[in-house]
Design a protein around this motif. Sequence first.
Motif, short mmCIF file in Angstrom:
data_model
loop_
_atom_site.label_atom_id
_atom_site.label_comp_id
_atom_site.label_asym_id
_atom_site.label_seq_id
_atom_site.Cartn_x
_atom_site.Cartn_y
_atom_site.Cartn_z
N ASP A 25 0.83 -1.21 0.00
CA ASP A 25 0.00 0.00 0.00
C ASP A 25 0.86 1.26 0.00
OD1 ASP A 25 -2.27 -1.57 0.02
OD2 ASP A 25 -2.75 -1.21 2.14
N PHE A 26 1.94 1.24 0.79
CA PHE A 26 2.81 2.41 0.84
C PHE A 26 3.55 2.60 -0.49
CE2 PHE A 26 6.73 4.74 2.08
CZ PHE A 26 6.10 5.95 2.40
N GLU A 27 4.00 1.53 -1.10
CA GLU A 27 4.65 1.64 -2.42
C GLU A 27 3.69 2.27 -3.43
OE1 GLU A 27 6.34 -2.04 -3.85
OE2 GLU A 27 7.51 -2.31 -2.02
N LYS A 28 2.44 1.82 -3.45
CA LYS A 28 1.45 2.40 -4.38
C LYS A 28 1.25 3.89 -4.10
CE LYS A 28 -1.11 -1.91 -4.71
NZ LYS A 28 -2.29 -2.62 -4.22
N TYR A 29 1.20 4.24 -2.82
CA TYR A 29 1.07 5.64 -2.44
C TYR A 29 2.25 6.46 -2.97
CZ TYR A 29 1.45 9.75 0.49
OH TYR A 29 1.61 11.04 0.92
N VAL A 30 3.46 5.95 -2.75
CA VAL A 30 4.67 6.66 -3.21
C VAL A 30 4.66 6.80 -4.73
CG1 VAL A 30 7.19 6.51 -3.40
CG2 VAL A 30 6.08 6.06 -1.20
N VAL A 31 4.36 5.73 -5.43
CA VAL A 31 4.32 5.79 -6.90
C VAL A 31 3.31 6.84 -7.37
CG1 VAL A 31 3.63 4.49 -8.97
CG2 VAL A 31 5.20 3.47 -7.32
N GLU A 78 13.66 3.35 -2.23
CA GLU A 78 13.24 2.26 -1.35
C GLU A 78 12.13 2.83 -0.47
OE1 GLU A 78 12.91 -1.37 0.57
OE2 GLU A 78 13.87 -0.85 -1.32
N CYS A 79 11.00 2.14 -0.41
CA CYS A 79 9.82 2.61 0.32
C CYS A 79 9.71 1.88 1.66
CB CYS A 79 8.56 2.35 -0.50
SG CYS A 79 8.58 3.11 -2.14
N PHE A 112 20.08 7.38 -4.79
CA PHE A 112 19.24 6.38 -4.11
C PHE A 112 18.61 7.08 -2.90
CE2 PHE A 112 19.15 1.57 -3.33
CZ PHE A 112 18.23 1.62 -2.30
N PHE A 113 17.30 6.97 -2.78
CA PHE A 113 16.57 7.63 -1.70
C PHE A 113 15.70 6.63 -0.94
CE2 PHE A 113 17.39 10.58 -5.08
CZ PHE A 113 17.91 11.68 -4.43
N VAL A 114 15.49 6.92 0.34
CA VAL A 114 14.56 6.15 1.17
C VAL A 114 13.34 7.04 1.38
CG1 VAL A 114 14.18 5.02 3.38
CG2 VAL A 114 16.47 4.99 2.34
N ALA A 115 12.20 6.60 0.83
CA ALA A 115 10.93 7.29 1.05
C ALA A 115 10.30 6.62 2.26
CB ALA A 115 10.03 7.19 -0.16
N SER A 123 -1.45 4.08 3.04
CA SER A 123 -1.98 4.75 1.84
C SER A 123 -2.11 6.26 2.02
CB SER A 123 -3.35 4.15 1.48
OG SER A 123 -4.22 4.26 2.59
N TYR A 124 -1.84 6.74 3.23
CA TYR A 124 -1.82 8.18 3.50
C TYR A 124 -1.13 8.43 4.83
CZ TYR A 124 -3.03 13.05 3.68
OH TYR A 124 -2.94 14.42 3.73
N PRO A 125 0.22 8.46 4.79
CA PRO A 125 0.97 8.64 6.05
C PRO A 125 0.80 10.04 6.63
CG PRO A 125 2.44 8.68 4.18
CD PRO A 125 1.09 8.35 3.64
N GLU A 126 0.92 10.10 7.94
CA GLU A 126 0.85 11.37 8.65
C GLU A 126 2.06 12.25 8.30
OE1 GLU A 126 1.12 12.23 13.30
OE2 GLU A 126 -0.49 10.84 12.75
N LYS A 127 3.24 11.62 8.27
CA LYS A 127 4.48 12.33 7.94
C LYS A 127 5.22 11.55 6.87
CE LYS A 127 5.29 14.71 12.26
NZ LYS A 127 6.34 15.19 13.13
N MET A 128 6.03 12.26 6.11
CA MET A 128 6.81 11.59 5.08
C MET A 128 8.19 12.22 4.98
SD MET A 128 5.68 10.78 1.23
CE MET A 128 6.65 9.65 0.28
#
Length: 165
Positions: A25-31, A78-79, A112-115, A123-128
């Motif tokens: 779910d988080f990967e889909k959100y990031v994409v 990387e998510c 290379f980044f870490v999201a 699917s909707y994090p409070e902080k990123m």
Amino acid sequence: MGILTKIVKAVEVLTEDESVEKGNDFEKYVVGLFDKKYFSIVQWSTDIARKHDRYVEADAGPDLTIRYVPTGEIFYVECKFRSDLYEGKLHWSSPEQLKRYHDFARENKHPFFVAAGLGGAPSYPEKMFCIPLEEARYPALYPSVFEKFERNPDKNFFWKNGFLK
């Protein structure tokens, strides 16, 4: 195998499945934060090793390989989603994963980044946060390290001069 052992194993499988689902779910959100007009997904890792007992070399790389279309620049993401900090730190990888990511980045010579998503829902994090791998030197990061890379979770990603924001 006793009934208690069976229950424990079933709970472990459910917990692992839930963790995999949160990661997906988080990967889909990031994409979704990469505007199709400016970014193309070159590769999206499937983490095939989750389905088998064997180590899969391709899983050693990042979740996403992305191209910034206007310049053709390639970079990796990387998510990682975490519900909370643990012992005051963002535990984002294992020591083995961290070594593999750094080896991968060194061999492939692209940014290379870490999201990282923290709190809320995958699917909707409070902080990123969008942390350059060279700043993510440890498997667990103190807020003094990752908070410098906080970004608005509502905004699309922006690429400029080799840096993802």
